[in-house]
Design a protein around this motif. Structure first.
Motif, PDB file in Angstrom:
ATOM      1  N   UNK A   6       0.835  -1.188   0.000  1.00 58.25           N
ATOM      2  CA  UNK A   6       0.000   0.000   0.000  1.00 58.25           C
ATOM      3  C   UNK A   6       0.873   1.243   0.000  1.00 58.25           C
ATOM      4  N   UNK A   7       0.511   2.245  -0.792  1.00 53.32           N
ATOM      5  CA  UNK A   7       1.296   3.459  -0.889  1.00 53.32           C
ATOM      6  C   UNK A   7       0.430   4.647  -0.492  1.00 53.32           C
ATOM      7  N   UNK A   8       1.095   5.753  -0.171  1.00 54.02           N
ATOM      8  CA  UNK A   8       0.391   6.950   0.234  1.00 54.02           C
ATOM      9  C   UNK A   8       0.475   8.029  -0.818  1.00 54.02           C
ATOM     10  N   UNK A   9       1.341   9.029  -0.599  1.00 57.28           N
ATOM     11  CA  UNK A   9       1.465  10.161  -1.507  1.00 57.28           C
ATOM     12  C   UNK A   9       2.057   9.747  -2.855  1.00 57.28           C
ATOM     13  N   UNK A  10       1.653  10.457  -3.915  1.00 58.36           N
ATOM     14  CA  UNK A  10       2.211  10.268  -5.262  1.00 58.36           C
ATOM     15  C   UNK A  10       2.248   8.785  -5.647  1.00 58.36           C
ATOM     16  N   UNK A  11       1.101   8.161  -5.540  1.00 59.50           N
ATOM     17  CA  UNK A  11       1.035   6.715  -5.723  1.00 59.50           C
ATOM     18  C   UNK A  11       1.504   6.221  -7.072  1.00 59.50           C
ATOM     19  N   UNK A  12       1.369   7.033  -8.146  1.00 59.45           N
ATOM     20  CA  UNK A  12       1.760   6.609  -9.489  1.00 59.45           C
ATOM     21  C   UNK A  12       3.080   7.235  -9.956  1.00 59.45           C
ATOM     22  N   UNK A  13       3.775   7.907  -9.043  1.00 60.34           N
ATOM     23  CA  UNK A  13       4.970   8.653  -9.453  1.00 60.34           C
ATOM     24  C   UNK A  13       6.013   7.733 -10.093  1.00 60.34           C
ATOM     25  N   UNK A  14       6.314   6.611  -9.464  1.00 59.31           N
ATOM     26  CA  UNK A  14       7.372   5.732  -9.963  1.00 59.31           C
ATOM     27  C   UNK A  14       6.946   4.919 -11.176  1.00 59.31           C
ATOM     28  N   UNK A  15       5.700   5.044 -11.597  1.00 59.58           N
ATOM     29  CA  UNK A  15       5.232   4.365 -12.806  1.00 59.58           C
ATOM     30  C   UNK A  15       5.445   5.215 -14.052  1.00 59.58           C
ATOM     31  N   UNK A  16       5.775   6.492 -13.876  1.00 57.09           N
ATOM     32  CA  UNK A  16       6.002   7.382 -15.010  1.00 57.09           C
ATOM     33  C   UNK A  16       7.290   7.026 -15.728  1.00 57.09           C
ATOM     34  N   UNK A  17       7.265   7.117 -17.067  1.00 56.43           N
ATOM     35  CA  UNK A  17       8.433   6.758 -17.857  1.00 56.43           C
ATOM     36  C   UNK A  17       9.582   7.747 -17.676  1.00 56.43           C
ATOM     37  N   UNK A  18       9.265   9.029 -17.567  1.00 58.49           N
ATOM     38  CA  UNK A  18      10.303  10.059 -17.517  1.00 58.49           C
ATOM     39  C   UNK A  18       9.871  11.169 -16.573  1.00 58.49           C
ATOM     40  N   UNK A  19      10.786  11.599 -15.732  1.00 60.97           N
ATOM     41  CA  UNK A  19      10.528  12.778 -14.913  1.00 60.97           C
ATOM     42  C   UNK A  19      11.833  13.521 -14.652  1.00 60.97           C
ATOM     43  N   UNK A  20      11.695  14.730 -14.129  1.00 64.39           N
ATOM     44  CA  UNK A  20      12.840  15.624 -13.964  1.00 64.39           C
ATOM     45  C   UNK A  20      12.903  16.137 -12.525  1.00 64.39           C
ATOM     46  N   UNK A  21      14.051  16.739 -12.210  1.00 61.87           N
ATOM     47  CA  UNK A  21      14.208  17.286 -10.874  1.00 61.87           C
ATOM     48  C   UNK A  21      15.458  18.131 -10.763  1.00 61.87           C
ATOM     49  N   UNK A  22      15.771  18.492  -9.550  1.00 60.13           N
ATOM     50  CA  UNK A  22      16.962  19.279  -9.256  1.00 60.13           C
ATOM     51  C   UNK A  22      17.665  18.685  -8.041  1.00 60.13           C
ATOM     52  N   UNK A  23      18.981  18.787  -8.033  1.00 61.47           N
ATOM     53  CA  UNK A  23      19.781  18.249  -6.934  1.00 61.47           C
ATOM     54  C   UNK A  23      20.743  19.331  -6.446  1.00 61.47           C
ATOM     55  N   UNK A  24      20.790  19.526  -5.144  1.00 58.41           N
ATOM     56  CA  UNK A  24      21.766  20.432  -4.539  1.00 58.41           C
ATOM     57  C   UNK A  24      22.490  19.640  -3.452  1.00 58.41           C
ATOM     58  N   UNK A  25      23.777  19.958  -3.262  1.00 55.54           N
ATOM     59  CA  UNK A  25      24.512  19.161  -2.300  1.00 55.54           C
ATOM     60  C   UNK A  25      25.749  19.843  -1.767  1.00 55.54           C
ATOM     61  N   UNK A  26      26.250  19.278  -0.696  1.00 54.25           N
ATOM     62  CA  UNK A  26      27.512  19.689  -0.085  1.00 54.25           C
ATOM     63  C   UNK A  26      28.535  18.600  -0.351  1.00 54.25           C
TER      64      UNK A  26
END
Length: 221
Positions: A6-26
């Motif tokens: 059972x999943x909660x938030x964004x239940x279908x997010x990992x089923x999408x073929x392509x997605x984008x984002x941003x990464x910041x780091x130290x």
């Protein structure tokens, strides 16, 4: 009680073929060094040590889903890096050369193009751990390779190109509107970054390879 399926938030997010984002780091970076085998140089210097120094990283993420547990990611970005060098001189040489430096710093601004595989575990509610492995090419825009090194200048000249392999572990958290992740990653340089130089500060080392530890935060939508 929720089951592991059972999943909660964004239940279908990992089923999408392509997605984008941003990464910041130290980052924390240093050189992995091999001290010279030259007996003459060893009579003047006891050793060279590199210590971790802080930096900053920012990248964009392109994530392609291959199957339920495997993704291919490209993370082009920029990394600001400082690496410190500490020189230990023989007492007799230091007494005769009072201007001998004990510290030098090498600053770099890398344009990075990492390509990684992301291996994801089973999702539990709004949490999903993963590991990554891949390779990265970096070009140092601040390289001083063409600068002439003089004994009265604290210049550490480095080759502009670097190839690395990467390994990491992370944790995805599915929030209401975005997927947030905390990731720990190590980069291991494969190329010798030294520029051949008669300057004792460089010739005292046989090899210089990059090592970087990164703590990053990603936001994907």
């Amino acid at each position: 009680m929720k089951s592991s399926a059972q999943v909660g938030n964004l239940g279908q997010f990992d089923s999408r073929m392509l997605h984008y984002g941003i990464q910041v780091g130290l980052t924390e970076s240093k050189f992995d060094l091999r001290f010279t085998e030259d007996d003459e140089l060893r009579q003047t210097m006891q050793g060279v040590t590199s210590y971790y120094a802080p930096g900053f990283h920012i990248a964009v993420i392109g994530d392609l889903r291959l199957n339920n547990y495997l993704n291919l990611r490209m993370l082009p970005g920029v990394t600001l890096v400082t690496r410190d060098l500490s020189y230990s001189w023989e007492p007799a040489y230091l007494a005769a050369h009072h201007s001998a430096e004990t510290q030098r710093a090498a600053e770099s601004v890398y344009g990075d193009i990492p390509i990684e595989l992301k291996f994801r575990a089973q999702r539990y509610d709004n949490f999903r751990p993963y590991i990554t492995a891949g390779a990265s090419y970096g070009f140092d825009f601040a390289s001083l390779r063409k600068n002439r090194n003089r004994n009265n200048e604290s210049i550490v000249r480095l080759q502009p190109n670097d190839l690395r392999y990467t390994m990491g572990v992370g944790f995805d958290f599915f929030l209401r509107y975005v997927k947030f992740a905390i990731e720990f990653k190590m980069n291991f340089g494969l190329l010798d970054l030294r520029v051949p130089d008669e300057d004792i500060y460089i010739s005292s080392m046989e090899e210089m390879h990059s090592r970087t530890f990164m703590l990053s935060f990603t936001f994907e939508g």
